[in-house]
Design a protein around this motif. Structure first.
Motif, PDB file in Angstrom:
ATOM      1  N   ILE A 138       2.819   8.721   3.315  1.00 56.06           N
ATOM      2  CA  ILE A 138       2.441   7.442   2.720  1.00 56.06           C
ATOM      3  C   ILE A 138       1.837   6.491   3.757  1.00 56.06           C
ATOM      4  O   ILE A 138       1.537   5.345   3.447  1.00 56.06           O
ATOM      5  CB  ILE A 138       3.634   6.768   2.006  1.00 56.06           C
ATOM      6  CG1 ILE A 138       4.777   6.491   2.978  1.00 56.06           C
ATOM      7  CG2 ILE A 138       4.083   7.617   0.837  1.00 56.06           C
ATOM      8  CD1 ILE A 138       5.891   5.656   2.381  1.00 56.06           C
ATOM      9  N   ASN A 153      -4.311   6.712   3.920  1.00 51.67           N
ATOM     10  CA  ASN A 153      -4.967   6.319   2.677  1.00 51.67           C
ATOM     11  C   ASN A 153      -4.995   7.507   1.725  1.00 51.67           C
ATOM     12  O   ASN A 153      -4.897   8.662   2.145  1.00 51.67           O
ATOM     13  CB  ASN A 153      -6.389   5.829   2.947  1.00 51.67           C
ATOM     14  CG  ASN A 153      -6.393   4.495   3.643  1.00 51.67           C
ATOM     15  OD1 ASN A 153      -5.493   3.682   3.450  1.00 51.67           O
ATOM     16  ND2 ASN A 153      -7.392   4.262   4.468  1.00 51.67           N
ATOM     17  N   VAL A 154      -5.169   7.222   0.458  1.00 50.78           N
ATOM     18  CA  VAL A 154      -5.147   8.274  -0.566  1.00 50.78           C
ATOM     19  C   VAL A 154      -6.188   9.352  -0.282  1.00 50.78           C
ATOM     20  O   VAL A 154      -5.932  10.540  -0.421  1.00 50.78           O
ATOM     21  CB  VAL A 154      -5.371   7.667  -1.975  1.00 50.78           C
ATOM     22  CG1 VAL A 154      -5.453   8.756  -3.025  1.00 50.78           C
ATOM     23  CG2 VAL A 154      -4.269   6.707  -2.309  1.00 50.78           C
ATOM     24  N   MET A 166       1.017   4.156  -2.750  1.00 50.09           N
ATOM     25  CA  MET A 166       0.854   5.582  -2.420  1.00 50.09           C
ATOM     26  C   MET A 166       1.948   6.412  -3.098  1.00 50.09           C
ATOM     27  O   MET A 166       1.685   7.502  -3.609  1.00 50.09           O
ATOM     28  CB  MET A 166       0.906   5.795  -0.911  1.00 50.09           C
ATOM     29  CG  MET A 166      -0.342   5.386  -0.176  1.00 50.09           C
ATOM     30  SD  MET A 166      -1.721   6.470  -0.526  1.00 50.09           S
ATOM     31  CE  MET A 166      -1.194   7.969   0.267  1.00 50.09           C
ATOM     32  N   ARG A 216       0.827  -1.200   0.000  1.00 54.93           N
ATOM     33  CA  ARG A 216       0.000   0.000   0.000  1.00 54.93           C
ATOM     34  C   ARG A 216       0.864   1.255   0.000  1.00 54.93           C
ATOM     35  O   ARG A 216       0.560   2.229  -0.687  1.00 54.93           O
ATOM     36  CB  ARG A 216      -0.927   0.002   1.223  1.00 54.93           C
ATOM     37  CG  ARG A 216      -1.964   1.102   1.169  1.00 54.93           C
ATOM     38  CD  ARG A 216      -2.777   1.181   2.444  1.00 54.93           C
ATOM     39  NE  ARG A 216      -1.984   1.407   3.625  1.00 54.93           N
ATOM     40  CZ  ARG A 216      -1.397   2.576   3.950  1.00 54.93           C
ATOM     41  NH1 ARG A 216      -1.525   3.606   3.162  1.00 54.93           N
ATOM     42  NH2 ARG A 216      -0.702   2.708   5.049  1.00 54.93           N
ATOM     43  N   GLN A 217       1.951   1.258   0.762  1.00 56.98           N
ATOM     44  CA  GLN A 217       2.830   2.426   0.784  1.00 56.98           C
ATOM     45  C   GLN A 217       3.512   2.623  -0.570  1.00 56.98           C
ATOM     46  O   GLN A 217       3.670   3.759  -1.030  1.00 56.98           O
ATOM     47  CB  GLN A 217       3.869   2.282   1.896  1.00 56.98           C
ATOM     48  CG  GLN A 217       3.276   2.420   3.280  1.00 56.98           C
ATOM     49  CD  GLN A 217       4.272   2.122   4.377  1.00 56.98           C
ATOM     50  OE1 GLN A 217       5.082   1.200   4.266  1.00 56.98           O
ATOM     51  NE2 GLN A 217       4.223   2.905   5.441  1.00 56.98           N
ATOM     52  N   CYS A 258       0.919   6.773  -6.620  1.00 55.40           N
ATOM     53  CA  CYS A 258      -0.202   7.718  -6.753  1.00 55.40           C
ATOM     54  C   CYS A 258       0.272   9.162  -6.625  1.00 55.40           C
ATOM     55  O   CYS A 258      -0.125  10.035  -7.400  1.00 55.40           O
ATOM     56  CB  CYS A 258      -1.270   7.431  -5.707  1.00 55.40           C
ATOM     57  SG  CYS A 258      -2.164   5.895  -5.961  1.00 55.40           S
TER      58      CYS A 258
END
Length: 162
Positions: free
Chosen positions: A53, A56-57, A29, A25-26, A32
């Motif tokens: 990071i 959450n986005v 991020m 997930r990081q 993103c």
């Protein structure tokens, strides 16, 4: 990303040891935020951008101002793509306005320093609290002289010019 789903470093200056322990997930991020920076016309490898990071986005924003960080929180992970690393605990203390070079720090870990910085209050909050404490004795004296005294009446008296 490279072949077979392996993460590839965007720059040779990135800490490969750090990138290898970041969660999926990081890493997502970072991707993103990299896309968002590109949309804004910023090259994250050459601008001083710090990305949170650990959130959450939808809960954090990509601050497009070079040199500005988001809120430092306990457990927060701020990644700087131009440095290829996270903000260190000592640096978080400095960003929170704590003169870390004046503290007598012992053997605190990076996590403890980060938590200390994340639990810090900003100067306006501390100033307001100190000002309230300094005004409290005068308020208590005035209240002892006149039981009906209130700060609201003082404010309306000042506004009326009397």
């Amino acid at each position: 990303w490279g072949g077979r789903g392996q993460a590839s470093l965007a720059s040779h200056t990135w800490w490969s040891e750090l990138v290898s322990v970041l969660s999926q997930r990081q890493l997502d991020m970072i991707d993103c935020f990299g896309v968002k920076a590109a949309e804004l016309g910023l090259d994250p490898l050459h601008h001083s951008l710090w990305w949170n990071i650990s959130q959450n986005v939808g809960r954090t924003e990509n601050i497009p101002l070079p040199g500005i960080t988001g809120c430092i929180t306990p457990g927060g992970e701020h990644f700087g793509p131009h440095k290829g690393r996270s903000i260190l605990g000592y640096e978080k203390l400095l960003l929170s306005g704590i003169p870390a070079d004046k503290l007598l720090l012992g053997t605190e870990s990076e996590v403890q320093l980060s938590d200390l910085a994340g639990n810090a209050m900003v100067m306006p909050v501390v100033s307001a609290a100190i000002l309230a404490v300094l005004c409290l004795p005068a308020y208590a004296r005035k209240l002892a002289e006149d039981a009906k005294f209130s700060l609201a009446s003082l404010a309306s008296h000042e506004a009326g010019g009397g």
